[in-house]
Motif scaffolding. Structure first.
Motif, PDB file in Angstrom:
ATOM      1  N   VAL A  14      23.924  55.254  -3.813  1.00 50.32           N
ATOM      2  CA  VAL A  14      23.075  54.766  -4.681  1.00 50.32           C
ATOM      3  C   VAL A  14      23.979  54.353  -6.025  1.00 50.32           C
ATOM      4  O   VAL A  14      24.906  55.294  -6.092  1.00 50.32           O
ATOM      5  CB  VAL A  14      22.040  55.982  -5.332  1.00 50.32           C
ATOM      6  CG1 VAL A  14      21.410  55.466  -6.408  1.00 50.32           C
ATOM      7  CG2 VAL A  14      21.009  56.297  -4.070  1.00 50.32           C
ATOM      8  N   MET A  15      23.774  53.198  -6.675  1.00 47.14           N
ATOM      9  CA  MET A  15      24.528  52.795  -7.755  1.00 47.14           C
ATOM     10  C   MET A  15      23.733  53.167  -9.174  1.00 47.14           C
ATOM     11  O   MET A  15      22.629  53.121  -9.154  1.00 47.14           O
ATOM     12  CB  MET A  15      25.017  51.450  -7.563  1.00 47.14           C
ATOM     13  CG  MET A  15      26.151  51.083  -6.605  1.00 47.14           C
ATOM     14  SD  MET A  15      26.665  49.414  -7.028  1.00 47.14           S
ATOM     15  CE  MET A  15      27.981  49.964  -8.243  1.00 47.14           C
ATOM     16  N   GLY A  16      24.370  53.527  -9.856  1.00 42.39           N
ATOM     17  CA  GLY A  16      23.871  53.599 -11.344  1.00 42.39           C
ATOM     18  C   GLY A  16      24.865  53.209 -12.364  1.00 42.39           C
ATOM     19  O   GLY A  16      26.142  54.015 -12.482  1.00 42.39           O
ATOM     20  N   ARG A  17      24.805  52.481 -13.450  1.00 40.37           N
ATOM     21  CA  ARG A  17      25.624  52.019 -14.359  1.00 40.37           C
ATOM     22  C   ARG A  17      27.158  51.679 -13.806  1.00 40.37           C
ATOM     23  O   ARG A  17      28.068  52.115 -14.440  1.00 40.37           O
ATOM     24  CB  ARG A  17      25.745  53.318 -15.445  1.00 40.37           C
ATOM     25  CG  ARG A  17      24.585  53.352 -16.229  1.00 40.37           C
ATOM     26  CD  ARG A  17      24.404  54.503 -17.173  1.00 40.37           C
ATOM     27  NE  ARG A  17      23.088  54.869 -17.745  1.00 40.37           N
ATOM     28  CZ  ARG A  17      22.933  55.815 -18.346  1.00 40.37           C
ATOM     29  NH1 ARG A  17      23.782  56.783 -18.682  1.00 40.37           N
ATOM     30  NH2 ARG A  17      21.649  55.948 -18.894  1.00 40.37           N
ATOM     31  N   GLY A  18      27.192  50.932 -12.452  1.00 37.19           N
ATOM     32  CA  GLY A  18      28.399  50.530 -12.361  1.00 37.19           C
ATOM     33  C   GLY A  18      29.417  51.465 -11.548  1.00 37.19           C
ATOM     34  O   GLY A  18      30.393  51.126 -11.323  1.00 37.19           O
ATOM     35  N   THR A  19      28.696  52.656 -10.874  1.00 37.35           N
ATOM     36  CA  THR A  19      29.550  53.399 -10.055  1.00 37.35           C
ATOM     37  C   THR A  19      28.566  54.175  -9.021  1.00 37.35           C
ATOM     38  O   THR A  19      27.020  53.959  -9.212  1.00 37.35           O
ATOM     39  CB  THR A  19      30.159  54.715 -11.080  1.00 37.35           C
ATOM     40  OG1 THR A  19      31.031  55.375 -10.265  1.00 37.35           O
ATOM     41  CG2 THR A  19      29.155  55.568 -11.672  1.00 37.35           C
ATOM     42  N   ILE A  20      29.151  54.822  -8.341  1.00 35.82           N
ATOM     43  CA  ILE A  20      28.315  55.312  -7.110  1.00 35.82           C
ATOM     44  C   ILE A  20      27.888  56.854  -7.611  1.00 35.82           C
ATOM     45  O   ILE A  20      28.661  57.766  -7.678  1.00 35.82           O
ATOM     46  CB  ILE A  20      29.114  55.599  -5.968  1.00 35.82           C
ATOM     47  CG1 ILE A  20      29.526  54.506  -5.279  1.00 35.82           C
ATOM     48  CG2 ILE A  20      28.348  56.260  -4.829  1.00 35.82           C
ATOM     49  CD1 ILE A  20      28.604  53.130  -5.095  1.00 35.82           C
ATOM     50  N   VAL A  21      26.551  57.116  -7.714  1.00 33.74           N
ATOM     51  CA  VAL A  21      25.999  58.451  -8.168  1.00 33.74           C
ATOM     52  C   VAL A  21      25.502  58.976  -6.822  1.00 33.74           C
ATOM     53  O   VAL A  21      25.094  60.449  -7.132  1.00 33.74           O
ATOM     54  CB  VAL A  21      24.969  58.245  -9.162  1.00 33.74           C
ATOM     55  CG1 VAL A  21      25.649  57.332 -10.371  1.00 33.74           C
ATOM     56  CG2 VAL A  21      23.719  57.167  -8.496  1.00 33.74           C
ATOM     57  N   PHE A  22      25.410  58.764  -5.563  1.00 38.37           N
ATOM     58  CA  PHE A  22      25.011  59.465  -4.665  1.00 38.37           C
ATOM     59  C   PHE A  22      25.506  58.840  -3.300  1.00 38.37           C
ATOM     60  O   PHE A  22      25.568  57.604  -3.204  1.00 38.37           O
ATOM     61  CB  PHE A  22      23.578  59.454  -4.569  1.00 38.37           C
ATOM     62  CG  PHE A  22      23.240  60.217  -3.116  1.00 38.37           C
ATOM     63  CD1 PHE A  22      22.977  61.462  -3.373  1.00 38.37           C
ATOM     64  CD2 PHE A  22      22.930  59.537  -1.975  1.00 38.37           C
ATOM     65  CE1 PHE A  22      22.435  62.185  -2.090  1.00 38.37           C
ATOM     66  CE2 PHE A  22      22.457  60.153  -0.808  1.00 38.37           C
ATOM     67  CZ  PHE A  22      22.240  61.585  -0.927  1.00 38.37           C
TER      68      PHE A  22
ATOM     69  N   ASP B  45      32.538  50.288 -12.826  1.00 40.30           N
ATOM     70  CA  ASP B  45      33.214  51.392 -13.456  1.00 40.30           C
ATOM     71  C   ASP B  45      33.822  52.489 -12.624  1.00 40.30           C
ATOM     72  O   ASP B  45      33.594  53.588 -12.524  1.00 40.30           O
ATOM     73  CB  ASP B  45      32.405  51.953 -14.508  1.00 40.30           C
ATOM     74  CG  ASP B  45      33.259  52.794 -15.543  1.00 40.30           C
ATOM     75  OD1 ASP B  45      34.476  52.717 -15.563  1.00 40.30           O
ATOM     76  OD2 ASP B  45      32.600  53.490 -16.086  1.00 40.30           O
ATOM     77  N   GLY B  46      35.053  52.031 -11.439  1.00 40.46           N
ATOM     78  CA  GLY B  46      35.568  52.760 -10.561  1.00 40.46           C
ATOM     79  C   GLY B  46      34.824  53.350  -9.600  1.00 40.46           C
ATOM     80  O   GLY B  46      34.324  54.458  -9.220  1.00 40.46           O
ATOM     81  N   VAL B  47      34.404  52.412  -8.536  1.00 43.22           N
ATOM     82  CA  VAL B  47      33.761  52.538  -7.473  1.00 43.22           C
ATOM     83  C   VAL B  47      34.624  53.005  -6.501  1.00 43.22           C
ATOM     84  O   VAL B  47      35.523  52.319  -6.061  1.00 43.22           O
ATOM     85  CB  VAL B  47      32.822  51.279  -6.993  1.00 43.22           C
ATOM     86  CG1 VAL B  47      32.273  51.412  -5.585  1.00 43.22           C
ATOM     87  CG2 VAL B  47      31.699  51.191  -8.026  1.00 43.22           C
ATOM     88  N   ASP B  48      34.218  54.159  -5.711  1.00 42.24           N
ATOM     89  CA  ASP B  48      34.756  54.638  -4.219  1.00 42.24           C
ATOM     90  C   ASP B  48      33.626  54.754  -3.437  1.00 42.24           C
ATOM     91  O   ASP B  48      32.689  55.348  -3.443  1.00 42.24           O
ATOM     92  CB  ASP B  48      35.426  55.981  -4.873  1.00 42.24           C
ATOM     93  CG  ASP B  48      36.435  56.123  -5.760  1.00 42.24           C
ATOM     94  OD1 ASP B  48      37.287  55.526  -5.839  1.00 42.24           O
ATOM     95  OD2 ASP B  48      36.229  57.007  -6.624  1.00 42.24           O
ATOM     96  N   LEU B  49      34.153  53.962  -2.080  1.00 44.75           N
ATOM     97  CA  LEU B  49      32.952  53.791  -1.040  1.00 44.75           C
ATOM     98  C   LEU B  49      33.940  53.520   0.189  1.00 44.75           C
ATOM     99  O   LEU B  49      34.757  52.802   0.061  1.00 44.75           O
ATOM    100  CB  LEU B  49      31.999  52.934  -1.573  1.00 44.75           C
ATOM    101  CG  LEU B  49      30.675  52.733  -0.822  1.00 44.75           C
ATOM    102  CD1 LEU B  49      29.992  54.029  -1.116  1.00 44.75           C
ATOM    103  CD2 LEU B  49      30.033  51.392  -1.286  1.00 44.75           C
TER     104      LEU B  49
END
Length: 233
Positions: free
Chosen positions: A204-212, A21-25
């Motif tokens: 760290v991923m959570g629910r399809g996105t980067i949370v950290f 859901d919209g990963v930026d990395l």
């Protein structure tokens, strides 16, 4: 550090199931990024999205060139190696035949002889059909086959899963060799001891996105991220 791989607003689906859901990395030249998160957070799907194996929307760039819409073999030829959790070796072919299929004729970093030096058991079993190898030997073969493709970036999904401690050490040594030779890595790994030993940075991923996305020390000090996205139970 210049970016080698850049993901922007990356979404991915399995049919109607919206997983990313919209990963930026981003991953820099020679950098090892450890990617953690609970099962089902989208980590393996992210690897498949980079390799063109699932339906995606958004941007994936490698050395500034878009990979979106390319077939997986063309993405691999750009310099990205992929070791999936399921290993995906060819069971009816011998160890050596599996390695030959992965070879890059213009390899600068790794050859089949390098693979044999890193994993001596593969040389001992070079004429054995890959399907009869143990789980640990199959993981070694999957890693070695990726190495001889001479990638600039390797995506490794749970390399230590289900392996005996002695084999985990060998796999860890192989990944350390990759790092020493300047190969960048996206290391999908739940075991923080392995991730920390190899990683320059952790996401760290959570629910399809980067949370950290930051350092291991910063993550260890962030109780909210640890409790909300990493702790089990």
């Amino acid at each position: 550090m210049s970016a080698l791989l850049e993901l922007a607003g990356l979404h991915a689906w399995y049919g109607a199931s919206h997983v990313l859901d919209g990963v930026d990395l981003s991953i820099g030249e020679g950098e090892v990024l450890a990617l953690s998160g609970r099962n089902g957070s989208g980590r393996s799907t992210l690897a498949k999205a980079i390799m063109g194996l699932v339906q995606t929307k958004g941007d994936v760039r490698f050395r500034g060139a878009s990979l979106v819409g390319l077939r997986p073999f063309r993405i691999a030829r750009r310099g990205i190696g992929y070791v999936p959790e399921q290993r995906d070796i060819f069971p009816s072919l011998t160890v050596r035949e599996n390695l030959v299929l992965g070879m890059n004729a213009h390899a600068r970093r790794f050859t089949i002889d390098d693979a044999y030096r890193i994993f001596p058991v593969l040389q001992e079993r070079m004429s054995v059909k890959a399907g009869v190898l143990s789980g640990g030997e199959q993981q070694m073969l999957a890693l070695a086959r990726t190495l001889v493709g001479d990638p600039e970036l390797v995506i490794v999904d749970e390399p230590a899963e289900g392996l005996a401690p002695a084999v985990v050490r060998q796999v860890g040594d192989c990944l350390a060799t990759l790092k020493q030779r300047g190969v960048a890595m996206l290391l999908i790994e739940q075991r923080m001891t392995i991730a920390r030993a190899l990683g320059d940075r952790v996401a760290v991923m959570g629910r399809g996105t980067i949370v950290f996305d930051g350092t291991f020390d910063t993550l260890a000090a962030d109780a909210r991220v640890t409790n909300d996205w990493l702790s089990v139970g």
